[in-house]
Design an enzyme around this catalytic site. Structure first.
Site, PDB file in Angstrom:
ATOM      1  N   HIS A  18       0.818  -1.218   0.000  1.00 25.15           N
ATOM      2  CA  HIS A  18       0.000   0.000   0.000  1.00 25.15           C
ATOM      3  C   HIS A  18       0.851   1.268   0.000  1.00 25.15           C
ATOM      4  CE1 HIS A  18      -3.511  -2.624   1.604  1.00 25.15           C
ATOM      5  NE2 HIS A  18      -3.449  -2.627   0.294  1.00 25.15           N
ATOM      6  N   ASP A 155      -2.962  -8.197  -7.442  1.00 25.51           N
ATOM      7  CA  ASP A 155      -2.649  -8.616  -6.066  1.00 25.51           C
ATOM      8  C   ASP A 155      -3.350  -9.940  -5.746  1.00 25.51           C
ATOM      9  OD1 ASP A 155      -1.886  -8.581  -3.402  1.00 25.51           O
ATOM     10  OD2 ASP A 155      -3.485  -7.206  -2.799  1.00 25.51           O
TER      11      ASP A 155
HETATM   12  C1  LIG Z   1      -4.768 -10.291  -1.522  1.00 29.71           C
HETATM   13  S1  LIG Z   1      -6.482 -10.079  -1.620  1.00 29.71           S
HETATM   14  C2  LIG Z   1      -6.669  -8.454  -2.239  1.00 29.71           C
HETATM   15  C3  LIG Z   1      -6.339  -7.353  -1.296  1.00 29.71           C
HETATM   16  C4  LIG Z   1      -6.508  -5.980  -1.865  1.00 29.71           C
HETATM   17  N1  LIG Z   1      -5.850  -5.851  -3.171  1.00 29.71           N
HETATM   18  C5  LIG Z   1      -5.940  -4.949  -0.933  1.00 29.71           C
HETATM   19  O1  LIG Z   1      -4.759  -4.598  -1.076  1.00 29.71           O
HETATM   20  O2  LIG Z   1      -6.677  -4.463  -0.076  1.00 29.71           O
HETATM   21  C6  LIG Z   1      -6.906 -11.019  -3.044  1.00 29.71           C
HETATM   22  C7  LIG Z   1      -8.374 -10.940  -3.417  1.00 29.71           C
HETATM   23  O3  LIG Z   1      -8.548 -11.516  -4.713  1.00 29.71           O
HETATM   24  C8  LIG Z   1      -9.780 -12.211  -4.753  1.00 29.71           C
HETATM   25  N2  LIG Z   1      -9.643 -13.170  -5.871  1.00 29.71           N
HETATM   26  C9  LIG Z   1      -9.066 -14.404  -5.864  1.00 29.71           C
HETATM   27  N3  LIG Z   1      -9.019 -14.905  -7.104  1.00 29.71           N
HETATM   28  C10 LIG Z   1      -9.570 -13.958  -7.929  1.00 29.71           C
HETATM   29  C11 LIG Z   1      -9.775 -13.889  -9.331  1.00 29.71           C
HETATM   30  N4  LIG Z   1      -9.397 -14.885 -10.155  1.00 29.71           N
HETATM   31  N5  LIG Z   1     -10.351 -12.768  -9.829  1.00 29.71           N
HETATM   32  C12 LIG Z   1     -10.725 -11.744  -9.016  1.00 29.71           C
HETATM   33  N6  LIG Z   1     -10.560 -11.769  -7.671  1.00 29.71           N
HETATM   34  C13 LIG Z   1      -9.978 -12.848  -7.135  1.00 29.71           C
HETATM   35  C14 LIG Z   1      -9.917 -12.811  -3.375  1.00 29.71           C
HETATM   36  O4  LIG Z   1     -11.278 -13.072  -3.064  1.00 29.71           O
HETATM   37  C15 LIG Z   1      -9.315 -11.713  -2.492  1.00 29.71           C
HETATM   38  O5  LIG Z   1     -10.306 -10.845  -2.012  1.00 29.71           O
END
Ligand SMILES: C[S@@+](CC[C@H](N)C(=O)[O-])C[C@H]1O[C@@H](n2cnc3c(N)ncnc32)[C@H](O)[C@@H]1O
Length: 272
Positions: A18, A155
């Site tokens: 972040h 991410d």
């Molecule tokens: C590491 S977290 C994201 C955190 C967020 N970027 C942050 O910094 O606050 C990863 C997220 O990706 C979602 N996710 C997993 N596979 C995915 C996909 N193929 N497409 C979209 N979202 C996905 C998960 O549900 C999770 O909420």
């Protein structure tokens, strides 16, 4: 899809991601032309550190918990945004706060509960689009961004064993469609071998102008631990290496435990 980011919100890896994200958005805003940001794995948008999963793991106490009071200069803007948004903002909340009137944000999130929370957060916000859409498919479908100046934050949760492969393929697809875009992909460093294979795959795909910024809390020898993390950036903005190295150093100074092998590094993987 078992991963829930709430367990890890505000940990050292989130702080690194972040703080770098804030710098990247600001860097793209040095020019007055509008920008668009695509957050491919957006999460829920905010997390309660004093209840539920985050409270149970307590990971944030060794992360944002050590930065909130008297943050070092390179982290002042990031920590200020965290105070402003409440403990603890996810990437879409941080990005949204930084947008100027003509900038925009598109978010993808597959998990129904996280998606619903995020969609509710931005329900009346014309600058933000929230999609329940697969990130890897979105890199083909939503790029290039409009306006064409922009940032793609990737991410993934790294719960699938082939997540690094998917990331390398996703970056290749995205870069092929949007060559002028800035791509920032966060990755875990448990041990070196998967990271080296990922670098090789991205390099072999012919992508140009790539830098990886890495933060290591210790030598990455135990593959069961998150020993560090990195952010691979394609088309890094002007002064990326010089300006973000102090961010990594400040994080290390506050969050590191002086373990053998700790460090911060900028690795140039491909020239312009
Ligand atoms: C590491 S977290 C994201 C955190 C967020 N970027 C942050 O910094 O606050 C990863 C997220 O990706 C979602 N996710 C997993 N596979 C995915 C996909 N193929 N497409 C979209 N979202 C996905 C998960 O549900 C999770 O909420």
């Amino acid at each position: 899809m078992n991963y829930r980011h709430a367990f890890h919100a505000g940990n050292f890896a989130d702080c690194m991601k972040h703080a770098m994200l804030v710098w990247l958005v600001r860097a793209l805003q040095h020019k007055p032309a509008p920008i668009c940001v695509l957050d491919t794995h957006a999460g829920a948008g905010s997390y309660d550190l004093f209840a539920g999963p985050a409270e149970r793991t307590g990971e944030w106490r060794a992360g944002i918990g050590r930065l909130l009071d008297d943050p070092p200069q390179p982290l002042v803007e990031y920590v200020g945004l965290v105070w402003q948004l409440g403990l603890y903002p996810g990437s879409p909340a941080l990005i949204r706060t930084l947008l100027r009137p003509d900038d925009c944000l598109a978010c993808c999130e597959l998990h129904l509960e996280e998606y619903t929370t995020l969609r509710r957060r931005f329900a009346d916000d014309a600058a933000v689009a929230v999609h329940r859409r697969d990130a890897w498919e979105a890199l083909g479908a939503l790029l290039p961004l409009q306006p064409r100046r922009g940032l793609v934050l990737i991410d993934p949760p790294y719960e699938a064993p082939d997540e690094f492969d998917r990331l390398a393929k996703g970056l290749t697809t995205g870069w092929t469609r949007f060559r002028t875009g800035v791509f920032a992909a966060w990755y875990p460093i448990k041990h070196r071998a998967p990271v080296r294979a990922f670098f090789a795959a991205v390099w072999q795909a012919g992508i140009r102008d790539i830098v990886a910024a890495e933060l290591l809390l210790r030598e990455p020898l135990d593959p069961a631990r998150l020993n560090g993390c990195g952010m691979l950036v394609i088309n890094p903005p002007y002064r990326f290496e010089t300006d973000t190295m102090p961010i990594l150093e400040a994080l290390l100074d506050r969050l590191g435990a002086r373990e053998p092998g700790e460090g911060a590094e900028m690795i140039r993987l491909a020239d312009e």
